[in-house]
Motif scaffolding. Structure first.
Motif, PDB file in Angstrom:
ATOM      1  N   GLU A  47       2.747   1.509  -3.524  1.00  0.00           N
ATOM      2  CA  GLU A  47       1.979   1.870  -4.469  1.00  0.00           C
ATOM      3  C   GLU A  47       1.501   3.444  -4.445  1.00  0.00           C
ATOM      4  O   GLU A  47       1.692   4.108  -5.321  1.00  0.00           O
ATOM      5  CB  GLU A  47       0.740   1.072  -4.389  1.00  0.00           C
ATOM      6  N   ARG A  48       1.321   3.970  -3.268  1.00  0.00           N
ATOM      7  CA  ARG A  48       0.775   5.214  -2.821  1.00  0.00           C
ATOM      8  C   ARG A  48       2.015   6.457  -3.242  1.00  0.00           C
ATOM      9  O   ARG A  48       1.922   7.279  -3.987  1.00  0.00           O
ATOM     10  CB  ARG A  48       0.382   5.486  -1.530  1.00  0.00           C
ATOM     11  N   ALA A  49       3.191   5.837  -2.838  1.00  0.00           N
ATOM     12  CA  ALA A  49       4.442   6.649  -2.925  1.00  0.00           C
ATOM     13  C   ALA A  49       5.105   6.487  -4.531  1.00  0.00           C
ATOM     14  O   ALA A  49       6.151   7.206  -4.841  1.00  0.00           O
ATOM     15  CB  ALA A  49       5.531   6.190  -2.178  1.00  0.00           C
ATOM     16  N   ASN A  50       4.604   5.625  -5.307  1.00  0.00           N
ATOM     17  CA  ASN A  50       4.717   5.213  -6.445  1.00  0.00           C
ATOM     18  C   ASN A  50       6.470   4.727  -6.617  1.00  0.00           C
ATOM     19  O   ASN A  50       7.205   5.233  -7.474  1.00  0.00           O
ATOM     20  CB  ASN A  50       4.820   6.694  -7.597  1.00  0.00           C
ATOM     21  N   ASP A 106       0.896  -1.236  -0.010  1.00  0.00           N
ATOM     22  CA  ASP A 106      -0.025   0.180  -0.013  1.00  0.00           C
ATOM     23  C   ASP A 106       1.033   1.322  -0.253  1.00  0.00           C
ATOM     24  O   ASP A 106       0.665   2.318  -0.700  1.00  0.00           O
ATOM     25  CB  ASP A 106      -0.865   0.207   1.012  1.00  0.00           C
ATOM     26  N   ILE A 107       1.806   1.289   0.870  1.00  0.00           N
ATOM     27  CA  ILE A 107       2.784   2.334   0.835  1.00  0.00           C
ATOM     28  C   ILE A 107       3.491   2.653  -0.549  1.00  0.00           C
ATOM     29  O   ILE A 107       3.634   3.597  -1.033  1.00  0.00           O
ATOM     30  CB  ILE A 107       3.695   2.386   2.171  1.00  0.00           C
ATOM     31  N   LYS A 133       7.116  -1.016   8.132  1.00  0.00           N
ATOM     32  CA  LYS A 133       6.279   0.109   8.405  1.00  0.00           C
ATOM     33  C   LYS A 133       6.474   0.759   9.736  1.00  0.00           C
ATOM     34  O   LYS A 133       6.223   2.058  10.129  1.00  0.00           O
ATOM     35  CB  LYS A 133       4.629  -0.195   8.018  1.00  0.00           C
ATOM     36  N   GLU A 134       6.570   0.014  10.713  1.00  0.00           N
ATOM     37  CA  GLU A 134       7.006   0.559  12.103  1.00  0.00           C
ATOM     38  C   GLU A 134       8.293   1.427  12.093  1.00  0.00           C
ATOM     39  O   GLU A 134       8.390   2.440  12.754  1.00  0.00           O
ATOM     40  CB  GLU A 134       7.269  -0.760  13.127  1.00  0.00           C
ATOM     41  N   ASP A 135       9.335   1.013  11.286  1.00  0.00           N
ATOM     42  CA  ASP A 135      10.323   1.775  11.185  1.00  0.00           C
ATOM     43  C   ASP A 135      10.280   3.273  10.442  1.00  0.00           C
ATOM     44  O   ASP A 135      10.602   4.186  10.806  1.00  0.00           O
ATOM     45  CB  ASP A 135      11.640   1.073  10.370  1.00  0.00           C
ATOM     46  N   LEU A 136       9.348   3.092   9.424  1.00  0.00           N
ATOM     47  CA  LEU A 136       8.945   4.102   8.675  1.00  0.00           C
ATOM     48  C   LEU A 136       8.146   5.320   9.701  1.00  0.00           C
ATOM     49  O   LEU A 136       8.723   6.303   9.706  1.00  0.00           O
ATOM     50  CB  LEU A 136       8.187   4.025   7.674  1.00  0.00           C
ATOM     51  N   LEU A 137       7.329   4.666  10.439  1.00  0.00           N
ATOM     52  CA  LEU A 137       6.455   5.620  11.318  1.00  0.00           C
ATOM     53  C   LEU A 137       7.464   6.077  12.178  1.00  0.00           C
ATOM     54  O   LEU A 137       7.625   7.403  12.685  1.00  0.00           O
ATOM     55  CB  LEU A 137       5.422   4.731  12.136  1.00  0.00           C
ATOM     56  N   GLN A 138       8.345   5.604  12.787  1.00  0.00           N
ATOM     57  CA  GLN A 138       9.367   5.934  13.822  1.00  0.00           C
ATOM     58  C   GLN A 138      10.206   7.034  13.201  1.00  0.00           C
ATOM     59  O   GLN A 138      10.480   8.094  13.817  1.00  0.00           O
ATOM     60  CB  GLN A 138      10.175   4.534  14.597  1.00  0.00           C
ATOM     61  N   GLN A 139      10.805   6.721  12.071  1.00  0.00           N
ATOM     62  CA  GLN A 139      11.622   7.727  11.478  1.00  0.00           C
ATOM     63  C   GLN A 139      10.895   9.000  11.093  1.00  0.00           C
ATOM     64  O   GLN A 139      11.336  10.076  11.303  1.00  0.00           O
ATOM     65  CB  GLN A 139      12.309   7.276  10.121  1.00  0.00           C
TER      66      GLN A 139
END
Length: 183
Positions: A23-26, A20-21, A39-45
């Motif tokens: 695709e949305r970010a292309n 999902d991420i 995705k937890e690492d993305l959220l934390q960063q």
């Protein structure tokens, strides 16, 4: 990161996949994994980046010299806080109104708390405080954070300047005089 925030505005964190991420970010998944573990690492960063920026803004604002409270001018620290939140409103709406893993809201409160701690420290008022420092900082952080959360929930119906001025007035007049209760 903006793509992730956009998805978080409409879906719960647990429902979001890396696909999902990406695709949305292309981008493709390998590009995602080149930058983040999951995705937890993305959220934390993402949270660390925004709150580090907020902390810098508050520290810079708290060190702009002696602030004299005025009912006609917003506190520069509060103005910087509201302007920063307004500029990143989508992120802060997600942070404050979505059920995200970790202690993210506590980090938000700590950032506000630390900004005001820097202000108090720079003024050298430690010995002149009327209440214990810890209680004062908690009151400031939770009340200011709560007001900002409600403001975001109301889609920032007022400008950052207006909000900073109103909070400055409440702080300057005091809670009871602001309610119309006078000695």
């Amino acid at each position: 990161m903006e793509s992730f925030v956009a998805i978080l505005q409409i879906r719960e964190f647990t429902e979001i996949s890396i696909i999902d991420i990406a695709e949305r970010a292309n981008i493709n998944r390998s590009t995602f994994y080149a930058h983040f573990l999951d995705k937890e690492d993305l959220l934390q960063q993402m949270v660390d980046e925004k709150l580090d920026t907020l902390t810098e803004v508050l520290i810079t604002s708290s060190g702009q010299g002696m602030y004299i409270p005025s009912p006609s001018d917003p506190d520069p620290l509060l103005l910087a806080l509201f302007e920063h939140v307004f500029a990143h409103a989508a992120f802060y709406r997600v942070l404050l109104h979505r059920n995200l893993p970790g202690q993210l809201q506590a980090k938000w409160t700590d950032a506000i708390r630390n900004g005001f701690f820097c202000r108090i420290s720079s003024l050298g008022l430690g010995q002149k405080l009327e209440v214990p420092l810890e209680l004062l900082l908690d009151f400031i952080a939770f009340s200011t954070g709560g007001i900002i959360g409600k403001w975001l929930e109301d889609n920032c119906a007022y400008s950052p300047h207006h909000m900073a001025l109103q909070v400055t007035r409440i702080a300057g007049f005091g809670m009871y005089p602001s309610m119309g209760m006078h000695r």
